[in-house]
Design a protein around this motif. Structure first.
Motif, mmCIF file in Angstrom:
data_model
loop_
_atom_site.group_PDB
_atom_site.id
_atom_site.type_symbol
_atom_site.label_atom_id
_atom_site.label_comp_id
_atom_site.label_asym_id
_atom_site.label_seq_id
_atom_site.Cartn_x
_atom_site.Cartn_y
_atom_site.Cartn_z
ATOM 1 N N ARG A 87 -1.544 4.630 9.349
ATOM 2 C CA ARG A 87 -1.533 5.482 8.135
ATOM 3 C C ARG A 87 -0.672 6.549 8.191
ATOM 4 O O ARG A 87 -1.022 7.440 9.325
ATOM 5 C CB ARG A 87 -3.056 5.894 7.627
ATOM 6 N N ASP B 299 0.259 3.886 1.722
ATOM 7 C CA ASP B 299 0.171 4.720 2.907
ATOM 8 C C ASP B 299 1.199 4.489 4.241
ATOM 9 O O ASP B 299 0.807 4.973 5.263
ATOM 10 C CB ASP B 299 -1.414 4.695 3.230
ATOM 11 N N GLN C 56 1.304 1.749 5.651
ATOM 12 C CA GLN C 56 0.682 0.768 6.967
ATOM 13 C C GLN C 56 1.659 -0.500 6.786
ATOM 14 O O GLN C 56 1.682 -1.245 7.521
ATOM 15 C CB GLN C 56 -0.689 0.710 6.630
ATOM 16 N N ASP D 34 0.803 -1.272 0.093
ATOM 17 C CA ASP D 34 -0.050 0.074 0.077
ATOM 18 C C ASP D 34 0.831 1.234 0.088
ATOM 19 O O ASP D 34 1.998 1.391 0.340
ATOM 20 C CB ASP D 34 -0.843 -0.048 1.283
#
Ligand code: UDP
Ligand code: MG
Length: 328
Positions: free
Chosen positions: A219, A115, A117, A113
């Motif tokens: 995040r 972000d 995370q 991802d």
């Protein structure tokens, strides 16, 4: 020098024999993640500098409306290892992942991802497992107490259901943060369905797989793009892509109801003959059973419709995304 590999997956092994250094494509679907990109780039390149293999960051801009495209453009100008695709509009996370896999041509592909995370510091461990001979290296979220209770409970429920009805063995908490060998990426490309439920397909394909636990981070910036509705649609796609059990349910429910009504019919006849009594005191029981059966029939027609809609989608055979800009 390229480390020794034990795995016998066609393409990767050919690379090893030819003596070329191993390559890795890192696929990052991003949707309105402008505020995260610089930090993501910084962390991933720092980790990869240690890894000692050739790599590319392949961003898939899923129709972002913020400055994501501009930041990617800037990163790509600065560093030729940064490449990206921009979709004409938002087509969804799974489609962006699929597009990334279709454009990746390295010996192994990592998806993560945008972000932060999915912690970049885990990448060397994923690569290590790949070099040990695993074709699929999954990551599994350790029970994430910071995630909302409802999200954890529904996720657990989803995996319970899908594993039971589909014959897959999906690991609860497995994320879209994973490493795939070239052979697995090629296998996925051969799966012709439009709606690709990737985690199911990867499990179904059957390559040698292992998993690495991780503690998800918060995040970095912005907020989640996955609404409850999107999560539910994703779960339902997974079930319908891998199981025809909901279609068969109508048969079993019909069977049980027929048996019950047959038994009740026998009882009604016996009561009439032996006790000269009517077992139907009024219209309530009739109304309830008519409504109940009517409702049940509508539910199963609806289920048929769900599968039909998916068949319709597949038959149309439209492309699943359009690219407006490609920097490869
Ligand atoms: N994402 C995407 N298209 C979408 C929704 C999300 O490409 O329609 C990307 C998003 O930018 C992020 C990743 O998919 O890099 C995971 O999304 P998000 O972090 O919002 O989901 P969560 O982690 O909350 O489940
Ligand atoms: Mg996220």
């Amino acid at each position: 020098m390229e480390p020794e590999r034990v795995c016998a997956d066609g393409q990767s092994l050919q690379r090893r024999i030819s003596g070329a250094p191993a390559t890795c494509d890192i696929v990052l679907p991003v949707y309105n993640e402008a505020a995260n990109l610089d930090e993501l780039y910084r962390q991933v390149t720092a980790v990869m500098a240690e890894a000692g293999l050739r790599y590319r960051l392949l961003f898939v801009d899923d129709g972002s409306t913020d400055a994501t495209a501009a930041v990617l453009e800037e990163l790509a100008m600065r560093d030729e290892r940064v490449r990206f695709l921009s979709f004409t509009r938002n087509f969804g996370h799974q489609v962006a992942l699929t597009a990334g896999l279709e454009h990746a041509d390295a010996d192994c592909v990592i998806t993560m991802d945008g972000d932060l995370q999915h912690p970049p510091h885990l990448i060397p461990e994923l690569l290590g497992r790949w070099k040990d001979g695993y074709s699929v290296v999954l990551t599994v979220r350790e029970d994430n107490r910071s995630a909302p209770w409802l999200k954890r409970a529904t996720s657990r429920g989803f995996y319970g259901v899908i594993n039971r009805v589909s014959g897959l063995t999906l690991t609860p908490g497995s994320a879209d943060f994973r490493l795939l060998d070239r052979a697995v990426v090629d296998a996925l490309r051969q799966c012709g369905e439009r709606t690709k439920f990737l985690r199911g397909l990867i499990n179904w394909a059957g390559f040698r797989s292992t998993s690495v636990p991780y503690q998800p981070s918060q995040r970095f910036q912005g907020k989640s793009k996955y609404s409850v509705g999107k999560m539910a649609a994703f779960a339902w796609d997974g079930v319908t892509a891998f199981s025809a059990l909901p279609l068969r349910l109508a048969f079993f429910v019909g069977l049980v109801i027929s048996l019950c009504s047959f038994t009740y019919g026998l009882y009604a006849v016996a009561a009439r003959i032996f006790w000269n009594a009517s077992v139907i005191p009024g219209w309530a029981s009739i109304t309830i059973s008519v409504l109940f059966l009517g409702g049940l029939q509508l539910i199963f027609i609806g289920l048929l419709g769900e599968y039909l809609a998916r068949v319709f989608d597949e038959v149309k055979g439209r492309p699943i995304y359009f690219i407006k800009r490609k920097v490869l």
